[in-house]
Each structure stands twice: as structure tokens, then as C-alpha cells.
Write a protein that holds these residues in place. Structure first.
Motif, PDB file in Angstrom:
ATOM      1  N   THR A 159      41.350  -6.720   5.946  1.00  0.00           N
ATOM      2  CA  THR A 159      42.473  -6.409   6.846  1.00  0.00           C
ATOM      3  C   THR A 159      42.701  -7.575   7.811  1.00  0.00           C
ATOM      4  OG1 THR A 159      40.942  -5.378   8.405  1.00  0.00           O
ATOM      5  CG2 THR A 159      42.116  -3.915   6.895  1.00  0.00           C
ATOM      6  N   ASP A 163      45.669  -6.891  17.093  1.00  0.00           N
ATOM      7  CA  ASP A 163      46.506  -5.825  17.671  1.00  0.00           C
ATOM      8  C   ASP A 163      47.879  -6.384  18.038  1.00  0.00           C
ATOM      9  OD1 ASP A 163      44.647  -3.485  17.904  1.00  0.00           O
ATOM     10  OD2 ASP A 163      43.468  -4.940  19.024  1.00  0.00           O
ATOM     11  N   VAL A 166      50.549  -6.514  15.363  1.00  0.00           N
ATOM     12  CA  VAL A 166      51.142  -5.257  14.896  1.00  0.00           C
ATOM     13  C   VAL A 166      52.405  -4.973  15.723  1.00  0.00           C
ATOM     14  CG1 VAL A 166      50.712  -2.805  14.463  1.00  0.00           C
ATOM     15  CG2 VAL A 166      48.844  -4.460  14.229  1.00  0.00           C
ATOM     16  N   LYS A 229      45.683   3.065  19.224  1.00  0.00           N
ATOM     17  CA  LYS A 229      44.641   2.433  18.406  1.00  0.00           C
ATOM     18  C   LYS A 229      43.433   3.352  18.336  1.00  0.00           C
ATOM     19  CE  LYS A 229      41.643  -1.697  18.840  1.00  0.00           C
ATOM     20  NZ  LYS A 229      41.505  -3.024  19.456  1.00  0.00           N
ATOM     21  N   GLY A 262      48.315  -1.240  11.932  1.00  0.00           N
ATOM     22  CA  GLY A 262      47.214  -2.204  11.951  1.00  0.00           C
ATOM     23  C   GLY A 262      45.959  -1.579  11.354  1.00  0.00           C
ATOM     24  N   PRO A 268      49.714  -7.493   9.224  1.00  0.00           N
ATOM     25  CA  PRO A 268      50.288  -6.406  10.031  1.00  0.00           C
ATOM     26  C   PRO A 268      51.344  -5.727   9.156  1.00  0.00           C
ATOM     27  CG  PRO A 268      50.325  -8.522  11.197  1.00  0.00           C
ATOM     28  CD  PRO A 268      49.939  -8.828   9.799  1.00  0.00           C
TER      29      PRO A 268
END
Ligand SMILES: Cc1cc2nc3c(=O)[nH]c(=O)nc-3n(C[C@H](O)[C@H](O)[C@H](O)COP(=O)(O)OP(=O)(O)OC[C@H]3O[C@@H](n4cnc5c(N)ncnc54)[C@H](O)[C@@H]3O)c2cc1C
Ligand code: SF4
Length: 326
Positions: A159, A163, A166, A229, A262, A268
Motif C-alpha cells: 500500500t 495520509d 489521500v 483514519k 488510504g 491513494p
């Protein structure tokens, strides 16, 4: 750690010239990711060109876009009045990341180009196609709790950990770059790549190109935006799953919606499928659920991360409900 030469760039042109076509050279932002990778011998560079003294300001362009200098620190961006007022999702996303100390060091350009946190990428005894093309991927049949469920390939299921990115994906930002062949702008949603069979090529950036700025187009309804998140600790932890969204509701119907995810993909992940489903529908929980189901239709879980699929859907629905209530 390999010995290297340090050079400080005093201008954008100088930075691009200093790096030239040297494949063993990289730009240095705050160093919070790159220096760790050099210490672990994952990056073996001969030259670092420090770009932290290049433009680090925010300005409004004639067409109302916001242009952010790539050397701006994450803390300064998150706390800037214009960002807090016009794009709260961006401010929140940055503040949900890392720690105060790291955000004080990290630059916008470096955040965009930070590498994956896949454990096997950092372990040079493991097989990793991203580190060594053709070597194989130990994550696919290994411990893959933090790995991707969307857009994966047989070569890589890592991944992208940022943050901030995103939020930038949801805001339709553009990446402005300068290289030996001049300047160009790349749409944020095209900038990071899916792994396919070349996971070592992570972005559309060409060798030696410098990110000079990020530009966010004017988007009135982004004032009504949120970042949420889920992470394993309350601070100082990467996203298990995150959602950035902006919503515009008129006469109870969805006039505009933007969603990005995310922790679920190699980039993203802009939730275009959900946005298409939701456009024009009444802003109800049942419709939010339909949008989330559409987005995750192609998701594929692995031994330890299947929970992310349901978690992502629930987070999407909850974030959109929260935006309606606001
Ligand atoms: C313990 C820890 C926890 C963290 N938690 C989070 C988290 O929860 N969420 C999150 O989003 N991030 C998190 N991070 C990552 C952090 O946000 C990144 O390390 C940081 O944003 C990288 O920025 P930098 O300026 O230090 O980049 P650097 O480390 O200096 O550089 C990163 C890459 O960007 C390149 N680069 C830098 N600037 C430019 C430019 N202008 N043009 C072209 N290339 C450039 C470098 O060559 C390098 O390849 C965490 C990091 C640590 C160490
Ligand atoms: S998921 Fe990607 S980064 Fe992780 S081991 Fe596999 S190839 Fe390497």
C-alpha cells in the motif's frame, strides 16, 4: 550505510542541474523516510541534493487555485489558515499522520514520494519485487495484514502509506514538476501507479524530475470535507484504512461528492465507482451503502487483511453520514 555526497540546492534550476541524469542521486526533503532507507541499505545513493531551501510558501493563483511549494513542511501546511478554511480534509489528514516531530521535518514533496511500509520491503533477507524486480513477493503468502485489497497484482500487494495524499486525491490536485526537459503538470490521480508487473516504478515522475509544487483547484464544497483514519494506535501509526471525502447536498440530493481511500491500494485510491453511483441520488444511508458496495466490488483480500473490505465500506458510509449531519 554507503558514503554519499551532500549538496544544497539554492534554486529549482540548480537542483535539477545538480541531480542531472545521475541514477545514484536523489533529492533530500526532511529525510524522515529516505535517510531510514539509506541506513537500512535499501537505498544505496552516491549523492543527495537538499531541496528544503526551495519555495515553501502557499499562494492563490489568478484562477483561484491554491499552489503549495513542495518544500513546505507538513506542520505548516496543516496549520495554514487557507487550508483549514477551504480544505479541512487536507489539514485533518496531515495531522492524523506520523508525530509532531516528524511533521515538523517532513516536506510536501517528500510526503508524496514516501515509500511503502511493507515489512518485506524493509527486510533485505525477504523476496521483494519492488526492491529487486523479478525476485518474488513474500507478502502474498506471508503476513499481509497491512497490505492492499484493491488494484493488487501477482507481483506486489503493497500500500501507499501517506495520509496527506489521500486528501489530495479527493481534491483533484495536480503535481507540478520540473526536469531537464522543462515543466509539466501531472493529475494527482495519475501520479502514483498501480503495481502491475513493475512495482518498482511507483510514479509517473521521470529520472531527475523535481516536484516544485502541488496545486489544488478551487472547489467550494470542499469546505464540507472530512478525513477519518483507523489505525492500530491512537497516534504515530499508519492507516489500516482511511477515508477522505467532500460532499455537497442540495434539496436532499447529492450534487457533488468526492471520496478517496488510504491503506487499501498501491496508490491513494480515488473511489470513482462510488462517486458515479452516488451522483444525483438522495443522500441516505442506503445509498451510501450502495456506493461503498460498488467501490469494493473488485476488492480481493488475502489471508490476514480480508477484514479491510468490510471496514472500508463501513468507514465510507459513516464518513458520508457525518458530512450530511454537518
Ligand atoms: C515513525 C514514522 C511514522 C510515520 N507515520 C506516518 C503516518 O501515519 N502517515 C503518513 O502519511 N506518513 C507517516 N510517516 C511518513 C512521513 O510522513 C514521511 O516520512 C514524510 O512525509 C517524508 O517526507 P520527507 O520530506 O522527510 O521526505 P524524504 O525522506 O526526504 O524523501 C522521501 C522521498 O521523496 C523524494 N523527494 C523529496 N522531496 C522531493 C521533491 N521536491 N521532488 C522530488 N523528489 C523529492 C526523496 O528523494 C525521497 O525519495 C511516518 C514516518 C515515520 C518515520
Ligand atoms: S508486497 Fe510489494 S513491497 Fe511488499 S514484498 Fe511484495 S513486492 Fe515487495
Amino acid at each position: 550505510m554507503k558514503n554519499f555526497t551532500y549538496q544544497k540546492a539554492e534554486s529549482v534550476d540548480a537542483a535539477v542541474n545538480l541531480i542531472g541524469q545521475n541514477a545514484g542521486a536523489k533529492f533530500l526533503g526532511g529525510g524522515t523516510n529516505l535517510v531510514d532507507l539509506m541506513r537500512e541499505n535499501i537505498e544505496r545513493l552516491n549523492t543527495l541534493v537538499d531541496v528544503t531551501h526551495l519555495p515553501a510558501n502557499i499562494e492563490e493563483t489568478a484562477d483561484g487555485a491554491i499552489r503549495i511549494g513542495a518544500a513546505m513542511k507538513n506542520t505548516a501546511l496543516a496549520n495554514h489558515e487557507l487550508i483549514r478554511e477551504k480544505f479541512p480534509v487536507l489539514s485533518q489528514a496531515i495531522l492524523f499522520g506520523a508525530s509532531g516531530q516528524i511533521r515538523n521535518m517532513a516536506t510536501v514533496g517528500g510526503n508524496v514520494l514516501q515509500r511503502t511500509r511493507c515489512y518485506y520491503f524493509y527486510d533485505d533477507t525477504a523476496r521483494c519485487n519492488k526492491r529487486e524486480p523479478g525476485a518474488g513477493c513474500d507478502a502474498i503468502d506471508g503476513f499481509n495484514r497491512i497490505h492492499a485489497v484493491l488494484g493488487t497484482s501477482d507481483a506486489c500487494i503493497a500500500t501507499h502509506p501517506s495520509d496527506m495524499c489521500v486528501a489530495l486525491a479527493a481534491l483533484d490536485a495536480r503535481v507540478l514538476v520540473q526536469g531537464a526537459n522543462g515543466n509539466r503538470a501531472i493529475a494527482f490521480n495519475d501520479f502514483h501507479r498501480l503495481p502491475e508487473n513493475t512495482p518498482h516504478i511507483e510514479t509517473e515522475l521521470q529520472n531527475g524530475e523535481l516536484i516544485t509544487a502541488i496545486e489544488i483547484p478551487p472547489t467550494d464544497f470542499a469546505k464540507n470535507s472530512l478525513y477519518r483514519k483507523v489505525r492500530d494506535r491512537a497516534s504515530y501509526a499508519f492507516a489500516v484504512v482511511s477515508v477522505a471525502a467532500a460532499l455537497d447536498v442540495e434539496n436532499s440530493a447529492i450534487k457533488n461528492v468526492r471520496i478517496a481511500l488510504g491503506g487499501v491500494a498501491h496508490k491513494p485510491w480515488r473511489a470513482f465507482a462510488a462517486e458515479r453511483v452516488l451522483q444525483g441520488l438522495p443522500a441516505t444511508e442506503a445509498n451510501f451503502q450502495r456506493g461503498a458496495e460498488a467501490e469494493l466490488e473488485t476488492a480481493r483480500g488475502f489471508a490476514h487483511n480480508r477484514f479491510k473490505i468490510e471496514l472500508t465500506k463501513r468507514m465510507m458510509v459513516n464518513v458520508l453520514k457525518e458530512l450530511v449531519e454537518e
